[in-house]
Design an enzyme around this catalytic site. Structure first.
Site, PDB file in Angstrom:
ATOM      1  N   CYS A 105      10.936  -0.782  -3.565  1.00  0.00           N
ATOM      2  CA  CYS A 105       9.743  -1.020  -4.359  1.00  0.00           C
ATOM      3  C   CYS A 105       8.513  -0.415  -3.674  1.00  0.00           C
ATOM      4  O   CYS A 105       8.536   0.735  -3.241  1.00  0.00           O
ATOM      5  CB  CYS A 105       9.609  -2.518  -4.601  1.00  0.00           C
ATOM      6  N   THR A 106       7.444  -1.175  -3.522  1.00  0.00           N
ATOM      7  CA  THR A 106       6.208  -0.626  -2.950  1.00  0.00           C
ATOM      8  C   THR A 106       6.257  -0.504  -1.434  1.00  0.00           C
ATOM      9  O   THR A 106       5.243  -0.148  -0.817  1.00  0.00           O
ATOM     10  CB  THR A 106       4.997  -1.491  -3.357  1.00  0.00           C
TER      11      THR A 106
END
Length: 319
Positions: A105-106
């Protein structure tokens, strides 16, 4: 086979599933084949961290004391929005030492802040792809795939795609049978290749505002084998082809042709995964007309032919 250390980096406001999803995959592999993975977690100072969902996680180590990892996993979450300078510095120094550098993800934002994605192709959660590209122009951001491999660096999209990437890494290390066994245990499908889009065609495109265009979107999805030329679709919407093409793109964010291509590919993949229909039959049912036309579409979008796609991603029946 040498045991591989998998180190998960923890920080406050980490997304818990970014950690536990891939971690459970590697733990499952260790259960299947003891001695293959040593799983460790570490925060900057070794203190417990609080996840964005409110869980408190106690790490095994401070980063300074953590063992050198074979696979270094950097999860995402709210805590990546303002990266801690000390964490970024640690990643800059230690990331290149790992055999595999992975973000979920981030977590890609942390890798980019450390300069570890410069000159590389990468992805992240769809909602942050524009930010990643804007803040780090040296990174080639691809917003579509669920994960991307570029050399020793692997980046994945939102949340559950970290599980897909971890399964791919286990398959690379230990073989398909082990990865498939883990997928069955976790009740997930070992079928999502990295270049699968983060969204289905229907989710990737916006829903048109006007009812005639929404009807056309539904028609395309329900009739992939129909005449889906711009002229035919414009006639269904009672618009001129030029007006239709412009309005469709303005309201959905993609051209009619691109939308049709995505729907047909998606439908063909489902049929290959879920049915025993032949490639020729599927090519007709999805509007390709011929197996060769479908093969070209698969190679262009997925890098593999339909027959190979079916062999790799159709679930094996459990006896």
């Amino acid at each position: 086979m040498a045991q591989r250390t998998v180190l998960f980096v923890l920080f406050d406001d980490v997304q818990s599933l970014d950690v536990t999803g891939p971690l459970e995959v590697f733990a499952g592999a260790e259960t299947h084949m003891p001695g293959t993975y040593r799983i460790r977690t570490a925060s900057l100072d070794g203190a417990p961290v609080r996840t964005s969902g409110g869980l408190t996680v106690e790490p095994d180590h401070a980063l300074a004391d953590a063992p050198d990892p074979h696979t270094l996993v950097v999860p995402g979450g709210k805590g990546t929005r303002r990266p801690q300078p000390d964490l970024t510095d640690w990643l800059r120094d230690h990331g290149p030492r790992a055999e595999r550098l992975v973000s979920v993800c981030t977590g890609a934002i942390l890798l980019a802040a450390a300069g570890l994605l410069d000159g590389r192709r990468a992805t992240t959660h769809w909602a942050y792809c524009d930010k990643l590209a804007r803040d780090h122009p040296a990174v080639e951001v691809d917003p579509d795939p669920i994960y991307v491999r570029d050399g020793y660096v692997a980046t994945s999209a939102g949340v559950t795609s970290g599980i897909d990437l971890a399964l791919a890494l286990v398959e690379e290390d230990l073989g398909r049978d082990v990865a498939l066994g883990i997928a069955r245990h976790l009740v997930v499908f070992l079928r999502r290749p990295g270049n699968q889009a983060q969204f289905s065609a229907q989710l990737a495109a916006q829903t048109a505002q006007r009812e005639p265009l929404r009807d056309v979107q539904r028609w395309i999805t329900e009739h992939p084998d129909a005449d889906l030329t711009v002229q035919a679709l414009a006639a269904r919407a009672s618009l001129s082809p030029r007006h239709f093409a412009r309005a469709f793109q303005n309201e959905t964010g993609m051209t009619p042709g691109r939308y049709v291509d995505r729907v047909r590919l998606e439908h063909a993949r489902r049929l290959l995964e879920d049915t025993g229909d032949g490639v020729e039959e599927i090519s007709r049912a999805c509007g390709y007309g011929t197996p060769e036309a479908m093969r070209r579409a698969f190679v262009k979008s997925l890098g593999t032919a339909p027959v190979e796609y079916r062999r790799r991603f159709r679930p094996v029946a459990v006896q």
